[in-house]
Design a protein around this motif. Sequence first.
Motif, PDB file in Angstrom:
ATOM      1  N   VAL A   7       0.864  -1.186   0.000  1.00 30.75           N
ATOM      2  CA  VAL A   7       0.000   0.000   0.000  1.00 30.75           C
ATOM      3  C   VAL A   7       0.896   1.231   0.000  1.00 30.75           C
ATOM      4  O   VAL A   7       1.714   1.411   0.897  1.00 30.75           O
ATOM      5  N   HIS A   8       0.766   2.051  -1.043  1.00 31.07           N
ATOM      6  CA  HIS A   8       1.521   3.297  -1.135  1.00 31.07           C
ATOM      7  C   HIS A   8       0.565   4.463  -0.990  1.00 31.07           C
ATOM      8  O   HIS A   8      -0.565   4.416  -1.459  1.00 31.07           O
ATOM      9  N   ARG A   9       1.036   5.535  -0.355  1.00 28.14           N
ATOM     10  CA  ARG A   9       0.223   6.725  -0.151  1.00 28.14           C
ATOM     11  C   ARG A   9       0.942   7.937  -0.737  1.00 28.14           C
ATOM     12  O   ARG A   9       2.162   8.027  -0.679  1.00 28.14           O
ATOM     13  N   ASP A  10       0.148   8.872  -1.307  1.00 34.15           N
ATOM     14  CA  ASP A  10       0.717  10.079  -1.899  1.00 34.15           C
ATOM     15  C   ASP A  10       1.049  11.103  -0.809  1.00 34.15           C
ATOM     16  O   ASP A  10       0.934  10.827   0.385  1.00 34.15           O
ATOM     17  N   GLN A  11       1.444  12.294  -1.222  1.00 35.39           N
ATOM     18  CA  GLN A  11       1.833  13.356  -0.311  1.00 35.39           C
ATOM     19  C   GLN A  11       0.704  13.748   0.645  1.00 35.39           C
ATOM     20  O   GLN A  11       0.944  14.164   1.761  1.00 35.39           O
ATOM     21  N   GLY A  13      -1.609  11.612   1.737  1.00 40.08           N
ATOM     22  CA  GLY A  13      -2.023  10.446   2.507  1.00 40.08           C
ATOM     23  C   GLY A  13      -3.073   9.579   1.835  1.00 40.08           C
ATOM     24  O   GLY A  13      -3.588   8.656   2.443  1.00 40.08           O
ATOM     25  N   ARG A  14      -3.394   9.869   0.568  1.00 37.73           N
ATOM     26  CA  ARG A  14      -4.386   9.066  -0.150  1.00 37.73           C
ATOM     27  C   ARG A  14      -3.718   7.855  -0.776  1.00 37.73           C
ATOM     28  O   ARG A  14      -2.591   7.941  -1.269  1.00 37.73           O
ATOM     29  N   GLU A  15      -4.410   6.726  -0.764  1.00 39.37           N
ATOM     30  CA  GLU A  15      -3.861   5.477  -1.295  1.00 39.37           C
ATOM     31  C   GLU A  15      -3.739   5.546  -2.823  1.00 39.37           C
ATOM     32  O   GLU A  15      -4.652   6.009  -3.503  1.00 39.37           O
ATOM     33  N   LEU A  16      -2.602   5.095  -3.338  1.00 45.54           N
ATOM     34  CA  LEU A  16      -2.367   5.051  -4.782  1.00 45.54           C
ATOM     35  C   LEU A  16      -2.581   3.636  -5.286  1.00 45.54           C
ATOM     36  O   LEU A  16      -2.100   2.674  -4.679  1.00 45.54           O
ATOM     37  N   LYS A  17      -3.290   3.518  -6.399  1.00 46.73           N
ATOM     38  CA  LYS A  17      -3.552   2.222  -7.020  1.00 46.73           C
ATOM     39  C   LYS A  17      -3.173   2.284  -8.492  1.00 46.73           C
ATOM     40  O   LYS A  17      -2.972   3.357  -9.046  1.00 46.73           O
ATOM     41  N   MET A  18      -3.125   1.108  -9.113  1.00 47.10           N
ATOM     42  CA  MET A  18      -2.839   1.032 -10.550  1.00 47.10           C
ATOM     43  C   MET A  18      -3.903   1.820 -11.316  1.00 47.10           C
ATOM     44  O   MET A  18      -5.087   1.725 -11.007  1.00 47.10           O
ATOM     45  N   CYS A  21      -4.346   8.639 -11.709  1.00 53.09           N
ATOM     46  CA  CYS A  21      -3.678   9.773 -12.334  1.00 53.09           C
ATOM     47  C   CYS A  21      -2.965  10.560 -11.237  1.00 53.09           C
ATOM     48  O   CYS A  21      -3.552  10.855 -10.192  1.00 53.09           O
ATOM     49  N   VAL A  22      -1.680  10.879 -11.461  1.00 53.72           N
ATOM     50  CA  VAL A  22      -0.883  11.584 -10.461  1.00 53.72           C
ATOM     51  C   VAL A  22      -0.085  12.714 -11.106  1.00 53.72           C
ATOM     52  O   VAL A  22       0.201  12.690 -12.303  1.00 53.72           O
ATOM     53  N   ALA A  23       0.256  13.694 -10.281  1.00 57.48           N
ATOM     54  CA  ALA A  23       1.195  14.745 -10.678  1.00 57.48           C
ATOM     55  C   ALA A  23       2.505  14.469  -9.947  1.00 57.48           C
ATOM     56  O   ALA A  23       2.501  14.112  -8.764  1.00 57.48           O
ATOM     57  N   TYR A  24       3.628  14.628 -10.663  1.00 61.60           N
ATOM     58  CA  TYR A  24       4.928  14.358 -10.059  1.00 61.60           C
ATOM     59  C   TYR A  24       5.980  15.277 -10.676  1.00 61.60           C
ATOM     60  O   TYR A  24       5.813  15.777 -11.784  1.00 61.60           O
ATOM     61  N   PRO A  25       7.079  15.531  -9.946  1.00 60.03           N
ATOM     62  CA  PRO A  25       8.132  16.402 -10.482  1.00 60.03           C
ATOM     63  C   PRO A  25       9.052  15.646 -11.434  1.00 60.03           C
ATOM     64  O   PRO A  25       9.339  14.468 -11.237  1.00 60.03           O
ATOM     65  N   GLN A  26       9.490  16.362 -12.473  1.00 63.38           N
ATOM     66  CA  GLN A  26      10.491  15.821 -13.395  1.00 63.38           C
ATOM     67  C   GLN A  26      11.339  16.988 -13.862  1.00 63.38           C
ATOM     68  O   GLN A  26      10.817  17.922 -14.455  1.00 63.38           O
ATOM     69  N   SER A  27      12.618  16.931 -13.579  1.00 57.64           N
ATOM     70  CA  SER A  27      13.544  18.035 -13.823  1.00 57.64           C
ATOM     71  C   SER A  27      13.020  19.270 -13.098  1.00 57.64           C
ATOM     72  O   SER A  27      12.904  19.262 -11.901  1.00 57.64           O
ATOM     73  N   ASN A  28      12.669  20.324 -13.830  1.00 59.32           N
ATOM     74  CA  ASN A  28      12.142  21.538 -13.216  1.00 59.32           C
ATOM     75  C   ASN A  28      10.679  21.731 -13.557  1.00 59.32           C
ATOM     76  O   ASN A  28      10.198  22.850 -13.582  1.00 59.32           O
ATOM     77  N   VAL A  65       1.162  13.360  -6.153  1.00 60.56           N
ATOM     78  CA  VAL A  65      -0.137  13.769  -5.634  1.00 60.56           C
ATOM     79  C   VAL A  65      -1.197  13.203  -6.567  1.00 60.56           C
ATOM     80  O   VAL A  65      -1.144  13.419  -7.786  1.00 60.56           O
ATOM     81  N   LYS A  66      -2.143  12.463  -6.005  1.00 59.21           N
ATOM     82  CA  LYS A  66      -3.226  11.863  -6.776  1.00 59.21           C
ATOM     83  C   LYS A  66      -4.161  12.960  -7.282  1.00 59.21           C
ATOM     84  O   LYS A  66      -4.523  13.864  -6.538  1.00 59.21           O
ATOM     85  N   LEU A  67      -4.537  12.867  -8.561  1.00 69.30           N
ATOM     86  CA  LEU A  67      -5.420  13.843  -9.183  1.00 69.30           C
ATOM     87  C   LEU A  67      -6.735  13.193  -9.573  1.00 69.30           C
ATOM     88  O   LEU A  67      -6.771  12.033  -9.965  1.00 69.30           O
TER      89      LEU A  67
END
Length: 84
Positions: A7-11, A13-18, A21-28, A65-67
Motif C-alpha cells: 500500500v503506497h500513499r501520496d503526499q 495520505g491518499r492510497e495510490l492504485k494502478m 492519475c498523479v502529478a509528479y516532479p520531473q527536472s524543473n 499527488v493523486k489527481l
Amino acid sequence: MAKELPVHRDQLGRELKMGDCVAYPQSNSLVIGVVRKINPKMIGVRRIGKNGWGSEKNKYPVDCVKLDGPEVTMFIIKNAGELK
C-alpha cells in the motif's frame, strides 16, 4: 501464489492504485502521469502526452499527488491517442 501489492500513499495520505492519475516532479517541471506499476518501495508512472524514451519513471509515492476531477478527465481525453 501471487504476492500482495504494498500500500503506497501520496503526499496527502491518499492510497495510490494502478491506473490512478498523479502529478509528479520531473527536472524543473510538474508532469501528469498514470500509475503503471507498483513496486515494493516505488511506483512506476507513465507520462501522459509524451511517448518515447524516458516517458516511464519510478517515483517515490510521497513525491506524487493523486489527481481527479473534470479537468484531469479532459486532459486525459485530449491526450488519449498518446497514452498507450
